[in-house]
Design a protein around this motif. Structure first.
Motif, PDB file in Angstrom:
ATOM      1  N   GLU A   1      43.031  30.567  23.487  1.00  0.00           N
ATOM      2  CA  GLU A   1      43.667  31.750  24.066  1.00  0.00           C
ATOM      3  C   GLU A   1      44.884  31.370  24.901  1.00  0.00           C
ATOM      4  O   GLU A   1      45.913  32.050  24.861  1.00  0.00           O
ATOM      5  CB  GLU A   1      42.651  32.503  24.933  1.00  0.00           C
ATOM      6  CG  GLU A   1      41.534  33.156  24.128  1.00  0.00           C
ATOM      7  CD  GLU A   1      40.490  33.793  25.027  1.00  0.00           C
ATOM      8  OE1 GLU A   1      40.583  33.577  26.263  1.00  0.00           O
ATOM      9  OE2 GLU A   1      39.592  34.491  24.510  1.00  0.00           O
ATOM     10  N   ARG A   2      44.755  30.267  25.651  1.00  0.00           N
ATOM     11  CA  ARG A   2      45.890  29.820  26.456  1.00  0.00           C
ATOM     12  C   ARG A   2      47.062  29.406  25.563  1.00  0.00           C
ATOM     13  O   ARG A   2      48.215  29.751  25.834  1.00  0.00           O
ATOM     14  CB  ARG A   2      45.462  28.659  27.348  1.00  0.00           C
ATOM     15  CG  ARG A   2      46.502  28.271  28.378  1.00  0.00           C
ATOM     16  CD  ARG A   2      46.020  27.127  29.251  1.00  0.00           C
ATOM     17  NE  ARG A   2      44.798  27.464  29.959  1.00  0.00           N
ATOM     18  CZ  ARG A   2      43.613  26.954  29.690  1.00  0.00           C
ATOM     19  NH1 ARG A   2      43.485  26.063  28.704  1.00  0.00           N
ATOM     20  NH2 ARG A   2      42.545  27.307  30.381  1.00  0.00           N
ATOM     21  N   LYS A   3      46.751  28.681  24.501  1.00  0.00           N
ATOM     22  CA  LYS A   3      47.813  28.292  23.563  1.00  0.00           C
ATOM     23  C   LYS A   3      48.431  29.517  22.903  1.00  0.00           C
ATOM     24  O   LYS A   3      49.658  29.579  22.695  1.00  0.00           O
ATOM     25  CB  LYS A   3      47.245  27.354  22.499  1.00  0.00           C
ATOM     26  CG  LYS A   3      46.707  26.032  23.037  1.00  0.00           C
ATOM     27  CD  LYS A   3      47.803  25.184  23.650  1.00  0.00           C
ATOM     28  CE  LYS A   3      47.262  23.834  24.098  1.00  0.00           C
ATOM     29  NZ  LYS A   3      48.304  22.998  24.752  1.00  0.00           N
ATOM     30  N   ALA A   4      47.586  30.511  22.561  1.00  0.00           N
ATOM     31  CA  ALA A   4      48.105  31.725  21.928  1.00  0.00           C
ATOM     32  C   ALA A   4      49.025  32.479  22.887  1.00  0.00           C
ATOM     33  O   ALA A   4      50.080  32.993  22.494  1.00  0.00           O
ATOM     34  CB  ALA A   4      46.954  32.620  21.473  1.00  0.00           C
ATOM     35  N   GLU A   5      48.613  32.557  24.157  1.00  0.00           N
ATOM     36  CA  GLU A   5      49.461  33.217  25.151  1.00  0.00           C
ATOM     37  C   GLU A   5      50.796  32.490  25.305  1.00  0.00           C
ATOM     38  O   GLU A   5      51.855  33.122  25.381  1.00  0.00           O
ATOM     39  CB  GLU A   5      48.738  33.280  26.495  1.00  0.00           C
ATOM     40  CG  GLU A   5      47.535  34.228  26.501  1.00  0.00           C
ATOM     41  CD  GLU A   5      46.808  34.202  27.828  1.00  0.00           C
ATOM     42  OE1 GLU A   5      47.239  33.404  28.703  1.00  0.00           O
ATOM     43  OE2 GLU A   5      45.841  34.968  27.992  1.00  0.00           O
ATOM     44  N   ASN A   6      50.725  31.150  25.344  1.00  0.00           N
ATOM     45  CA  ASN A   6      51.971  30.387  25.445  1.00  0.00           C
ATOM     46  C   ASN A   6      52.849  30.599  24.229  1.00  0.00           C
ATOM     47  O   ASN A   6      54.080  30.721  24.339  1.00  0.00           O
ATOM     48  CB  ASN A   6      51.657  28.900  25.615  1.00  0.00           C
ATOM     49  CG  ASN A   6      50.976  28.587  26.943  1.00  0.00           C
ATOM     50  OD1 ASN A   6      51.121  29.337  27.908  1.00  0.00           O
ATOM     51  ND2 ASN A   6      50.233  27.498  26.987  1.00  0.00           N
ATOM     52  N   LEU A   7      52.198  30.664  23.055  1.00  0.00           N
ATOM     53  CA  LEU A   7      52.959  30.895  21.831  1.00  0.00           C
ATOM     54  C   LEU A   7      53.615  32.268  21.841  1.00  0.00           C
ATOM     55  O   LEU A   7      54.789  32.412  21.465  1.00  0.00           O
ATOM     56  CB  LEU A   7      52.036  30.753  20.617  1.00  0.00           C
ATOM     57  CG  LEU A   7      52.708  30.937  19.246  1.00  0.00           C
ATOM     58  CD1 LEU A   7      53.803  29.894  19.053  1.00  0.00           C
ATOM     59  CD2 LEU A   7      51.667  30.840  18.128  1.00  0.00           C
ATOM     60  N   ASP A   8      52.868  33.291  22.295  1.00  0.00           N
ATOM     61  CA  ASP A   8      53.451  34.634  22.386  1.00  0.00           C
ATOM     62  C   ASP A   8      54.611  34.660  23.377  1.00  0.00           C
ATOM     63  O   ASP A   8      55.643  35.310  23.133  1.00  0.00           O
ATOM     64  CB  ASP A   8      52.371  35.646  22.818  1.00  0.00           C
ATOM     65  CG  ASP A   8      51.306  35.831  21.751  1.00  0.00           C
ATOM     66  OD1 ASP A   8      51.583  35.517  20.584  1.00  0.00           O
ATOM     67  OD2 ASP A   8      50.199  36.284  22.098  1.00  0.00           O
ATOM     68  N   THR A   9      54.438  33.943  24.496  1.00  0.00           N
ATOM     69  CA  THR A   9      55.520  33.893  25.488  1.00  0.00           C
ATOM     70  C   THR A   9      56.765  33.238  24.910  1.00  0.00           C
ATOM     71  O   THR A   9      57.891  33.738  25.059  1.00  0.00           O
ATOM     72  CB  THR A   9      55.050  33.133  26.735  1.00  0.00           C
ATOM     73  OG1 THR A   9      53.884  33.774  27.278  1.00  0.00           O
ATOM     74  CG2 THR A   9      56.144  33.095  27.780  1.00  0.00           C
ATOM     75  N   PHE A  10      56.561  32.108  24.226  1.00  0.00           N
ATOM     76  CA  PHE A  10      57.707  31.432  23.621  1.00  0.00           C
ATOM     77  C   PHE A  10      58.344  32.285  22.534  1.00  0.00           C
ATOM     78  O   PHE A  10      59.578  32.317  22.391  1.00  0.00           O
ATOM     79  CB  PHE A  10      57.258  30.092  23.043  1.00  0.00           C
ATOM     80  CG  PHE A  10      56.903  29.074  24.087  1.00  0.00           C
ATOM     81  CD1 PHE A  10      57.604  29.014  25.285  1.00  0.00           C
ATOM     82  CD2 PHE A  10      55.852  28.186  23.895  1.00  0.00           C
ATOM     83  CE1 PHE A  10      57.281  28.087  26.267  1.00  0.00           C
ATOM     84  CE2 PHE A  10      55.528  27.257  24.867  1.00  0.00           C
ATOM     85  CZ  PHE A  10      56.235  27.204  26.055  1.00  0.00           C
ATOM     86  N   ALA A  11      57.493  32.989  21.750  1.00  0.00           N
ATOM     87  CA  ALA A  11      58.036  33.846  20.698  1.00  0.00           C
ATOM     88  C   ALA A  11      58.854  34.988  21.281  1.00  0.00           C
ATOM     89  O   ALA A  11      59.920  35.341  20.767  1.00  0.00           O
ATOM     90  CB  ALA A  11      56.889  34.396  19.840  1.00  0.00           C
ATOM     91  N   ALA A  12      58.342  35.570  22.380  1.00  0.00           N
ATOM     92  CA  ALA A  12      59.094  36.653  23.024  1.00  0.00           C
ATOM     93  C   ALA A  12      60.417  36.147  23.579  1.00  0.00           C
ATOM     94  O   ALA A  12      61.462  36.799  23.449  1.00  0.00           O
ATOM     95  CB  ALA A  12      58.250  37.274  24.138  1.00  0.00           C
ATOM     96  N   ARG A  13      60.406  34.976  24.222  1.00  0.00           N
ATOM     97  CA  ARG A  13      61.646  34.408  24.747  1.00  0.00           C
ATOM     98  C   ARG A  13      62.606  34.085  23.622  1.00  0.00           C
ATOM     99  O   ARG A  13      63.820  34.319  23.737  1.00  0.00           O
ATOM    100  CB  ARG A  13      61.337  33.145  25.557  1.00  0.00           C
ATOM    101  CG  ARG A  13      60.556  33.392  26.838  1.00  0.00           C
ATOM    102  CD  ARG A  13      60.288  32.093  27.573  1.00  0.00           C
ATOM    103  NE  ARG A  13      61.528  31.413  27.908  1.00  0.00           N
ATOM    104  CZ  ARG A  13      61.564  30.187  28.462  1.00  0.00           C
ATOM    105  NH1 ARG A  13      60.429  29.542  28.719  1.00  0.00           N
ATOM    106  NH2 ARG A  13      62.722  29.626  28.755  1.00  0.00           N
ATOM    107  N   LEU A  14      62.074  33.549  22.527  1.00  0.00           N
ATOM    108  CA  LEU A  14      62.925  33.245  21.379  1.00  0.00           C
ATOM    109  C   LEU A  14      63.527  34.508  20.794  1.00  0.00           C
ATOM    110  O   LEU A  14      64.708  34.537  20.414  1.00  0.00           O
ATOM    111  CB  LEU A  14      62.110  32.501  20.319  1.00  0.00           C
ATOM    112  CG  LEU A  14      62.876  32.120  19.039  1.00  0.00           C
ATOM    113  CD1 LEU A  14      64.029  31.175  19.386  1.00  0.00           C
ATOM    114  CD2 LEU A  14      61.937  31.455  18.031  1.00  0.00           C
ATOM    115  N   ALA A  15      62.705  35.585  20.737  1.00  0.00           N
ATOM    116  CA  ALA A  15      63.226  36.851  20.201  1.00  0.00           C
ATOM    117  C   ALA A  15      64.331  37.410  21.094  1.00  0.00           C
ATOM    118  O   ALA A  15      65.323  37.972  20.608  1.00  0.00           O
ATOM    119  CB  ALA A  15      62.090  37.869  20.060  1.00  0.00           C
ATOM    120  N   ARG A  16      64.159  37.264  22.430  1.00  0.00           N
ATOM    121  CA  ARG A  16      65.195  37.761  23.345  1.00  0.00           C
ATOM    122  C   ARG A  16      66.478  36.950  23.232  1.00  0.00           C
ATOM    123  O   ARG A  16      67.575  37.485  23.408  1.00  0.00           O
ATOM    124  CB  ARG A  16      64.682  37.734  24.776  1.00  0.00           C
ATOM    125  CG  ARG A  16      63.629  38.776  25.080  1.00  0.00           C
ATOM    126  CD  ARG A  16      63.430  38.920  26.588  1.00  0.00           C
ATOM    127  NE  ARG A  16      62.982  37.678  27.186  1.00  0.00           N
ATOM    128  CZ  ARG A  16      61.715  37.327  27.340  1.00  0.00           C
ATOM    129  NH1 ARG A  16      60.757  38.129  26.913  1.00  0.00           N
ATOM    130  NH2 ARG A  16      61.384  36.180  27.927  1.00  0.00           N
TER     131      ARG A  16
END
Length: 236
Positions: free
Chosen positions: A102-117
């Motif tokens: 779950e922690r890795k998934a959250e980090n991945l979502d955070t990185f994906a959101a930052r990458l999308a921005r």
């Protein structure tokens, strides 16, 4: 009990005896026993007699238990704890693995959101959207300006036609006709036509308005609707 003889055979040594008299427990005060416990390479737990009983073995042992039962609990506590730990290990491992996932998934979502921005396409889309908004606003402002100018032109045309002489001339003509009618109705000819007469001094032409202002023998001229009448005052 030498260190070399017992170090690789035993995990722990329990020195114990149930309650008894001082003579029954005296063996645990012997020097040979105390030295053997002290020199043992294996940890020694002493549990001699009851809780109130003390012996030299208690002082040289690695751990003293109040009673043999207490010693048994101390020795087996680690075994049961280890067993529970082993039994709980799969559940704990799954829980830890799930939390880590779950922690890795959250980090991945955070990185994906930052990458999308930060993605160039997002900035390009935002620029296109801003351009569309500006274009829509410009067209809206142009339409509003054109509508306002149209209303202004209509007002100016209306004012022009209202102020145009050719448009106001019929109104003035009608007003003049109405004035002419009123003047004609109030003119002396209309008054005479209704049966009245206009009397003046035949010599001076002064209009007579009061009968007391005439004298006997004065010649008068009365104007009628048609023709005139000459007369003479008989009495004053």
């Amino acid at each position: 009990m030498r260190r070399s003889q017992t170090a690789n055979k035993l995990d722990l040594i329990l020195v114990t005896r149930g309650g008894g008299s001082l003579e029954d427990l005296w063996a645990f005060n012997e020097e040979i026993v105390a030295r053997a416990i002290f020199e043992s390479a294996v940890p020694v737990v002493s549990a001699v007699g009851h809780e109130i009983d003390f012996s030299i073995a208690d002082f040289v042992a690695d751990l003293r238990a109040a009673t043999p039962s207490a010693a048994a609990e101390i020795l087996t506590e680690g075994v049961f704890a280890s067993r529970e730990f082993v039994l709980d290990a799969p559940l704990r491992l799954r829980h830890l693995a799930r939390r880590n996932w779950e922690r890795k998934a959250e980090n991945l979502d955070t990185f994906a959101a930052r990458l999308a921005r930060l993605h160039p396409r997002r900035r390009l889309d935002e620029s296109y959207q801003r351009l569309d908004d500006l274009q829509s606003g410009l067209l809206r402002n142009l339409k509003q300006a054109a509508r306002a100018r149209g209303l202004l032109v209509q007002n100016l045309v209306g004012r022009f036609f209202r102020a145009k002489p050719s448009g106001r001339l019929p109104l003035r003509r009608e007003a003049l006709r109405q004035l002419e009618k009123r003047l004609h109705a109030l003119g002396p000819d209309q008054v005479l036509a209704r049966g009245y007469s206009l009397t003046t001094d035949a010599v001076t032409g002064v209009v007579l308005r009061d009968g007391s202002h005439v004298t006997a023998g004065q010649k008068l001229r009365s104007r009628l609707a048609k023709g005139e009448v000459l007369s003479r005052v008989e009495t004053a």
